[in-house]
Enzyme design. Structure first.
Site, PDB file in Angstrom:
ATOM      1  CG  ASP A  22       3.102   0.067   7.697  1.00 41.17           C
ATOM      2  OD1 ASP A  22       2.578  -0.562   6.757  1.00 41.17           O
ATOM      3  OD2 ASP A  22       2.529   0.201   8.715  1.00 41.17           O
ATOM      4  CD  GLU A  54      -3.076  -1.692   5.891  1.00 42.79           C
ATOM      5  OE1 GLU A  54      -3.320  -2.439   6.651  1.00 42.79           O
ATOM      6  OE2 GLU A  54      -2.461  -0.524   6.189  1.00 42.79           O
ATOM      7  CD  GLU A  55      -1.010   2.391   7.723  1.00 41.84           C
ATOM      8  OE1 GLU A  55      -2.039   1.913   8.776  1.00 41.84           O
ATOM      9  OE2 GLU A  55       0.251   1.746   7.439  1.00 41.84           O
ATOM     10  CG  ASP A  71      -2.808   4.055   2.873  1.00 40.51           C
ATOM     11  OD1 ASP A  71      -2.215   3.022   2.341  1.00 40.51           O
ATOM     12  OD2 ASP A  71      -3.446   4.010   3.641  1.00 40.51           O
ATOM     13  CG  HIS A 104       1.096   2.156  12.665  1.00 36.90           C
ATOM     14  ND1 HIS A 104      -0.232   1.893  12.744  1.00 36.90           N
ATOM     15  CD2 HIS A 104       1.230   1.887  11.298  1.00 36.90           C
ATOM     16  CE1 HIS A 104      -0.727   1.215  11.951  1.00 36.90           C
ATOM     17  NE2 HIS A 104       0.296   1.114  11.045  1.00 36.90           N
ATOM     18  CG  HIS A 135      -0.532  -0.033   2.433  1.00 33.83           C
ATOM     19  ND1 HIS A 135      -0.095   1.065   3.284  1.00 33.83           N
ATOM     20  CD2 HIS A 135      -0.160  -1.071   3.306  1.00 33.83           C
ATOM     21  CE1 HIS A 135       0.346   0.587   4.465  1.00 33.83           C
ATOM     22  NE2 HIS A 135       0.468  -0.485   4.621  1.00 33.83           N
TER      23      HIS A 135
END
Length: 459
Positions: free
Chosen positions: A130, A165-166, A99, A430, A97
């Site tokens: 990520d 996705e996030e 995003d 994150h 992903h």
């Protein structure tokens, strides 16, 4: 695969890697936060950039697509790129992903979150691990196998780079159903997980599911003077604290009736490694019972991830009339999310302190994942990982959630799903100071190129 082929791929990845790192740095500079409060033009720019990278990598059919969210609004842009399979060869879907999570407070970062910065073997920046490194892993594997120079890949390839996705992948299921024929594959590689540690690869065989939501607790119609009324009325923050304290027993295990646990994993996590990886402060005891890996992968876990209360700076001598808390409940493999949500709602209602008015508002739900045994695709992945790292991979569970994998299994029930990744325990996805270990990324690129070759040779 011959030893010469493996050595040639390793040399090719080493030759390509400086350009791949530059591509990753360019992607990190795009603040493609998919949360609604952020400028979605950056997500669109990220889709455009990744689409061009895939075109440059020699994939002839590249599209930017979207599907409607449940509320009817358009989903974030996803990039789908395809190269047809040679006659009789399987097709592999490569997922990542583009995003990213919000950066959070810039003061908590040692570097600018959207200016990639290399320190030693680590590249820091939001999305560096990520999951923009996942995009680069796919690009690197395709380039290592000869693209864009006209070489024939041993398999058909579809690259699917999601853009939300996030934010919980709200349009993901609709996207799969709308573009089912475009995305159909024999093997699906999800590059959005983690490795065991730097130098030791892993194949993710289980993921916890997710239920979240908000508790609103009300005790007064409006704020009142704490001196005039305190002693007969407890403030909403104290009552909320009493309520959330009921979520765990004295050992720290989740104490909500109706939740399940999975069998204990075969591999364990040492306490010393866990303390270092999690940054647990000296003197803080671990919570829960059983093995550490079991607590992290096979049992439910509940966290209060947010609370609305009066700030210290704005405090006055009044009794707070209401308080809200955001709850995140991770679910063990085998747990139905709807049943877990109902159990959480029942617990909140049962434990409302002092008759406070309590409301549970359900939020996101995501299904857990448990890999389907020892498949041919998993054996090919283990062989590729062992060859790339020089050490056998570990089969691991992951405490985090990737709910869309359940959707992939339901829409493509005949596909073999491999959950891989580029992160390691110090990647801090994150969080502040997110980073990817560049040596590990090189190994991931090589492993994926080897995997595609092995799949092309026959599972």
């Amino acid at each position: 695969m011959t030893t010469d082929t493996s050595a040639a791929l390793r040399a090719r990845v080493a030759e390509l890697f400086p350009a791949l790192q530059a591509d990753l740095e360019a992607l990190v500079r795009i603040p493609s936060v998919s949360a609604a409060a952020f400028d979605q033009a950056h997500v669109a720019a990220s889709a455009d950039t990744t689409a061009q990278l895939l075109r440059d990598a020699g994939l002839p059919d590249v599209q930017i697509l979207s599907a409607p969210r449940p509320d009817g609004t358009p989903g974030a842009p996803a990039v789908v790129a395809r190269r047809p399979a040679p006659e009789g060869a399987p097709t592999v879907l490569l997922y990542a992903h583009h995003d990213v999570q919000p950066p959070g407070d810039p003061a908590t970062w040692d570097t600018d979150p959207f200016e990639p910065t290399q320190v030693g073997e680590r590249l820091f920046g939001r999305g560096a691990a990520d999951d923009k490194a996942g995009i680069v892993a796919h690009l690197g594997a395709l380039r290592a196998l000869g693209l864009p120079d006209g070489a024939d890949l041993p398999v058909g390839v579809t690259v699917f780079l999601e853009g939300e996705e996030e934010s919980g992948s709200p349009s993901f299921r609709a996207f799969l159903e709308q573009y089912r024929d475009l995305l159909a594959a024999d093997v699906i590689v999800v590059a959005d997980s983690t490795n065991w540690k730097v130098g030791v690869p892993a194949l993710t065989t289980s993921l916890r599911g997710l239920v979240d939501g908000e508790i609103e607790l009300r005790v007064l119609d409006h704020a009142v003077h704490s001196g005039m009324f305190g002693g007969a009325v407890l403030d909403a923050v104290t009552l909320m604290s009493r309520l959330v304290a009921t979520f765990h027993d004295e050992a720290g295990d989740v104490a909500i009736d109706g939740l399940v646990s999975a069998p204990e994993p075969e591999v364990d996590y040492s306490e010393a490694e866990f303390r270092a990886d999690s940054s647990l402060l000296d003197g803080v005891s671990l919570a829960g019972t059983g093995t550490l890996s079991g607590r992290l992968w096979a049992k439910p876990a509940l966290s209060v991830i947010g609370m609305d209360v009066t700030s210290v700076a704005e405090a006055s001598n009044t009794i707070a009339p209401r308080c809200s808390a955001k709850i995140s409940l991770r679910l063990a493999p085998g747990q139905d999310p709807a049943a877990a949500d109902a159990a959480l709602a029942a617990h909140v209602a049962k434990h409302a302190p002092f008759g406070a008015q309590v409301t549970w508002r359900s939020g996101e739900q995501g299904k857990p994942f448990l890999a389907a045994g020892d498949t041919a695709a998993m054996r090919a992945a283990r062989a590729a990982f062992a060859e790339a790292w020089g050490t056998p991979p570990v089969d691991v569970g992951v405490g985090g959630s990737i709910p869309f994998i359940a959707d992939l299994l339901e829409v493509f029930p005949d596909a073999a799903i491999l959950v891989t990744g580029v992160e390691d325990p110090d990647s801090r996805a994150h969080g502040a100071n997110e980073s990817v270990h560049l040596g590990e990324l090189r190994n991931v690129v090589l492993a994926e190129a080897l995997l595609l070759t092995k799949i092309g040779e026959g599972l």
